[in-house]
Scaffold this motif. Structure first.
Motif, PDB file in Angstrom:
ATOM      1  N   ASP A  50       0.483  -1.160   0.134  1.00 11.97           N
ATOM      2  CA  ASP A  50       0.079   0.332  -0.208  1.00 11.97           C
ATOM      3  C   ASP A  50       0.859   1.848   0.501  1.00 11.97           C
ATOM      4  N   TYR A 121     -13.939  -7.649   5.085  1.00 15.40           N
ATOM      5  CA  TYR A 121     -13.002  -6.982   4.303  1.00 15.40           C
ATOM      6  C   TYR A 121     -13.510  -6.022   3.391  1.00 15.40           C
ATOM      7  N   GLY A 124      -9.906  -2.177  -1.089  1.00 16.33           N
ATOM      8  CA  GLY A 124      -9.749  -0.410  -1.481  1.00 16.33           C
ATOM      9  C   GLY A 124      -9.727  -0.201  -2.724  1.00 16.33           C
ATOM     10  N   GLN A 183      -2.646 -10.045   4.253  1.00 18.02           N
ATOM     11  CA  GLN A 183      -2.371  -9.904   5.354  1.00 18.02           C
ATOM     12  C   GLN A 183      -3.426  -9.387   6.543  1.00 18.02           C
ATOM     13  N   ASN A 206      -9.404  -8.651  -3.936  1.00 13.85           N
ATOM     14  CA  ASN A 206      -9.040  -8.915  -5.344  1.00 13.85           C
ATOM     15  C   ASN A 206      -8.649 -10.650  -4.763  1.00 13.85           C
TER      16      ASN A 206
HETATM   17  N1  LIG Z   1     -17.908  -8.737  -5.643  1.00 13.07           N
HETATM   18  C1  LIG Z   1     -18.734  -7.507  -4.853  1.00 13.07           C
HETATM   19  O1  LIG Z   1     -19.620  -7.326  -4.072  1.00 13.07           O
HETATM   20  C2  LIG Z   1     -17.503  -6.469  -4.524  1.00 13.07           C
HETATM   21  C3  LIG Z   1     -17.359  -5.347  -4.591  1.00 13.07           C
HETATM   22  C4  LIG Z   1     -16.399  -4.081  -3.955  1.00 13.07           C
HETATM   23  C5  LIG Z   1     -15.321  -4.955  -5.071  1.00 13.07           C
HETATM   24  N2  LIG Z   1     -14.994  -5.800  -5.472  1.00 13.07           N
HETATM   25  C6  LIG Z   1     -13.528  -6.473  -6.221  1.00 13.07           C
HETATM   26  O2  LIG Z   1     -12.278  -6.110  -4.955  1.00 13.07           O
HETATM   27  C7  LIG Z   1     -11.514  -6.001  -5.875  1.00 13.07           C
HETATM   28  C8  LIG Z   1     -10.692  -4.731  -4.811  1.00 13.07           C
HETATM   29  O3  LIG Z   1      -9.375  -5.106  -5.680  1.00 13.07           O
HETATM   30  P1  LIG Z   1      -8.112  -4.182  -5.362  1.00 13.07           P
HETATM   31  O4  LIG Z   1      -7.137  -4.767  -5.233  1.00 13.07           O
HETATM   32  O5  LIG Z   1      -8.387  -2.341  -5.795  1.00 13.07           O
HETATM   33  O6  LIG Z   1      -8.345  -3.564  -3.375  1.00 13.07           O
HETATM   34  P2  LIG Z   1      -8.094  -4.984  -2.059  1.00 13.07           P
HETATM   35  O7  LIG Z   1      -9.128  -4.454  -1.334  1.00 13.07           O
HETATM   36  O8  LIG Z   1      -9.014  -5.963  -3.086  1.00 13.07           O
HETATM   37  O9  LIG Z   1      -6.891  -5.248  -2.092  1.00 13.07           O
HETATM   38  C9  LIG Z   1      -6.038  -4.273  -1.956  1.00 13.07           C
HETATM   39  C10 LIG Z   1      -4.784  -5.170  -1.350  1.00 13.07           C
HETATM   40  O10 LIG Z   1      -4.032  -6.421  -1.821  1.00 13.07           O
HETATM   41  C11 LIG Z   1      -2.960  -6.497  -1.744  1.00 13.07           C
HETATM   42  N3  LIG Z   1      -2.076  -6.785  -3.292  1.00 13.07           N
HETATM   43  C12 LIG Z   1      -2.008  -6.265  -3.887  1.00 13.07           C
HETATM   44  N4  LIG Z   1      -1.145  -6.781  -5.184  1.00 13.07           N
HETATM   45  C13 LIG Z   1      -0.465  -7.893  -4.422  1.00 13.07           C
HETATM   46  C14 LIG Z   1       0.682  -8.402  -4.624  1.00 13.07           C
HETATM   47  N5  LIG Z   1       1.745  -8.378  -5.572  1.00 13.07           N
HETATM   48  N6  LIG Z   1       1.160  -9.718  -3.692  1.00 13.07           N
HETATM   49  C15 LIG Z   1       0.136  -9.797  -2.810  1.00 13.07           C
HETATM   50  N7  LIG Z   1      -0.516  -8.464  -2.168  1.00 13.07           N
HETATM   51  C16 LIG Z   1      -1.450  -7.781  -2.883  1.00 13.07           C
HETATM   52  C17 LIG Z   1      -2.362  -5.697  -0.798  1.00 13.07           C
HETATM   53  O11 LIG Z   1      -1.931  -5.704   0.509  1.00 13.07           O
HETATM   54  C18 LIG Z   1      -3.181  -4.837  -0.788  1.00 13.07           C
HETATM   55  O12 LIG Z   1      -3.978  -3.752   0.686  1.00 13.07           O
HETATM   56  C19 LIG Z   1     -12.071  -6.054  -7.215  1.00 13.07           C
HETATM   57  O13 LIG Z   1     -11.753  -7.740  -7.676  1.00 13.07           O
HETATM   58  C20 LIG Z   1     -13.621  -5.626  -7.239  1.00 13.07           C
HETATM   59  O14 LIG Z   1     -13.855  -6.166  -8.424  1.00 13.07           O
HETATM   60  C21 LIG Z   1     -15.864  -7.179  -5.043  1.00 13.07           C
END
Ligand SMILES: NC(=O)c1ccc[n+]([C@@H]2O[C@H](COP(=O)([O-])OP(=O)(O)OC[C@H]3O[C@@H](n4cnc5c(N)ncnc54)[C@H](O)[C@@H]3O)[C@@H](O)[C@H]2O)c1
Ligand SMILES: N[C@H](CO)Cc1c[nH]c[nH+]1
Ligand SMILES: [Zn+2]
Length: 425
Positions: A50, A121, A124, A183, A206
């Motif tokens: 982050d 969760y 972000g 984490q 994600n």
């Molecule tokens: N189904 C639903 O209702 C809904 C709603 C909102 C969001 N989403 C999904 O949530 C996801 C949001 O993704 P995002 O990435 O913006 O936020 P996220 O919060 O899911 O992930 C961010 C985190 O991913 C980790 N990360 C990033 N790169 C990494 C790496 N190389 N290795 C290990 N950890 C790593 C980091 O810790 C970071 O804090 C999207 O896939 C979206 O489609 C789904």
């Protein structure tokens, strides 16, 4: 968007993302590290992924106050009204304990207990949805869960999106940590110096979040692994093409892999909707995402009859179904598989995403065939209650012992027969 005549069966089942081997190994390493090194590991990964160095993870009162400055007051009122609607609907799902008795004095029952602690969760990035805070926290509160923890990755300012903080504060959530990714899931499952473990983890994220949830399942429970959004519109010639197009695009803007489908017996309607989608796409701020989703997964299925169209809908078993026909309630009884069913011209899908009161966490990927959206029940568990009276024992002990011996389980049989030594008359 392509138009297809339906031939054979159609399906929404897609391979559930299981990530690359590298991603799976990375997630395992992160989880082990958090188990062994607690907050130190959280700090390290927050810096690494982050790009921010935090000394403490808990959201402070000052951050909440700042959030209220940043969110329009009218928006706070809208969040409150949506929360009331969601609470009212979910109150109907509240489960109670029950008992039954038999003439022989047996009392059986089911005791319902809320989970002690749950973690939510909140993803972000640009997809931070305050509405999802409402959709997860309110059923947990209705169930009676005492401890509700929110985790979410910090932004570049080292805080969380203001609207997420306001939504959480409006609901009275007091434990919010700025930590994301695998984490955060590990911290919720195993605990660290700062974060006490929970019993069940909810919320999307994600691929790293999804893999981590799978990995900790068993240590804690998890809700589901949510896939990209889906909308299927079932329409006849009475529906308005511009409204159908707008609703299809509402879900396409979520994700490049979102699925938007129209099923109709009217070729004329199909052609008009196709045209409208192109027109409306041009002015959408999230045009690129929506365009990719529509190109890849947008389909209009044209059927010979409405009956065939309904069959197609049931095969698809979509997350969201809109029925835009002359008599939508007449069709309702024929719909067997859909996460949420929106009836009539005014019930566009976002009504359910934000405001009506139903939950927007719903089964995707064709799993509406066998599963349901998020309900109060997901935050509760049931214990069976058994009281056998002396009379019931006298009447049935021999049968129970016989059953045990049928399975070759002598100790089971003797446990029931041991009561003979009481010499009860
Ligand atoms: N189904 C639903 O209702 C809904 C709603 C909102 C969001 N989403 C999904 O949530 C996801 C949001 O993704 P995002 O990435 O913006 O936020 P996220 O919060 O899911 O992930 C961010 C985190 O991913 C980790 N990360 C990033 N790169 C990494 C790496 N190389 N290795 C290990 N950890 C790593 C980091 O810790 C970071 O804090 C999207 O896939 C979206 O489609 C789904
Ligand atoms: N439609 C999404 C679930 O499929 C939920 C959502 C949140 N915000 C807007 N929409
Ligand atoms: Zn949505």
């Amino acid at each position: 968007m392509k138009i297809e005549r339906v031939q054979g069966t159609v399906s929404l089942r897609r391979t559930i993302e299981s990530g690359t081997e590298e991603q799976r190994q990375a997630v395992k390493r992160i989880i082990d590290d958090v188990r062994n090194n607690g907050d130190g590991a959280l700090k390290k990964y927050t810096e690494m992924f982050d790009g921010i160095s935090l000394d403490t993870f808990a959201v402070t009162q000052e951050e909440i106050e700042e959030a209220y400055w940043l969110v329009d007051e009218n928006m706070v009122h809208i969040i409150r009204e949506a929360a009331q609607n969601i609470r009212e609907y979910h109150e109907r799902q509240r489960m109670t304990s029950w008992f039954m008795t038999r003439d022989d004095g047996t009392i059986l029952g089911q005791k319902v207990t809320p989970l002690d602690a749950v973690g939510l969760y909140v993803p972000g990035g640009t997809a931070a949805y305050p509405s999802s805070v409402l959709m997860n926290v309110i059923p947990a509160q209705v169930a009676g869960v005492k401890r509700i923890v929110i985790v979410s990755p910090p932004n570049e300012r080292g805080t969380l999106p203001a609207a997420v903080l306001v939504a959480a504060c409006e609901l009275g959530v007091q434990e919010i940590y700025k930590v994301g990714g695998a984490q955060a899931i590990a911290a919720l499952a195993y605990g660290t110096e700062t974060i006490e473990p929970v019993d069940k983890i909810f919320g999307p994220g994600n691929i790293y979040v999804a893999l981590a949830k799978r990995e900790v399942f068993g240590q804690v429970d998890i809700d589901m692994i949510a896939g990209p959004s889906e909308i299927v519109v079932l329409a006849d010639e009475t529906a308005k093409p511009n409204e159908i197009a707008a609703d299809l695009l509402s879900q396409a803007e979520h994700d490049e892999r979102a699925v938007s489908i129209l099923v109709t017996p009217s070729l004329q309607l199909a052609l008009k909707v196709e045209e409208e989608v192109e027109k409306q796409l041009a002015t959408l701020p999230r045009k690129e995402i929506a365009q990719k989703a529509m190109n890849e997964y947008g389909v209009i299925y044209v059927t010979d009859t409405m009956k065939q169209a309904i069959d197609v809908v049931n095969e698809l078993a979509p997350e969201h179904l809109e029925v835009m026909t002359a008599e939508p309630f007449e069709i309702l009884s024929d719909i067997r598989h859909a996460g949420a069913i929106f009836l009539g011209p005014y019930s566009s899908e976002p009504v359910g995403d934000y405001f009506a009161g139903t939950n927007h966490v719903l089964p995707t990927n064709g799993t509406a065939r066998f599963s349901s959206g998020l309900t109060v029940e997901a935050f509760m568990k049931k214990s069976s209650i058994i009281f056998y009276s002396q009379q019931a024992w006298q009447q049935h002990a021999a049968k129970i012992a016989a059953f045990a011996r049928l399975e070759g389980l002598e100790a089971h049989a003797r446990a029931v027969e041991e009561r003979l030594k009481r010499g009860d008359k």
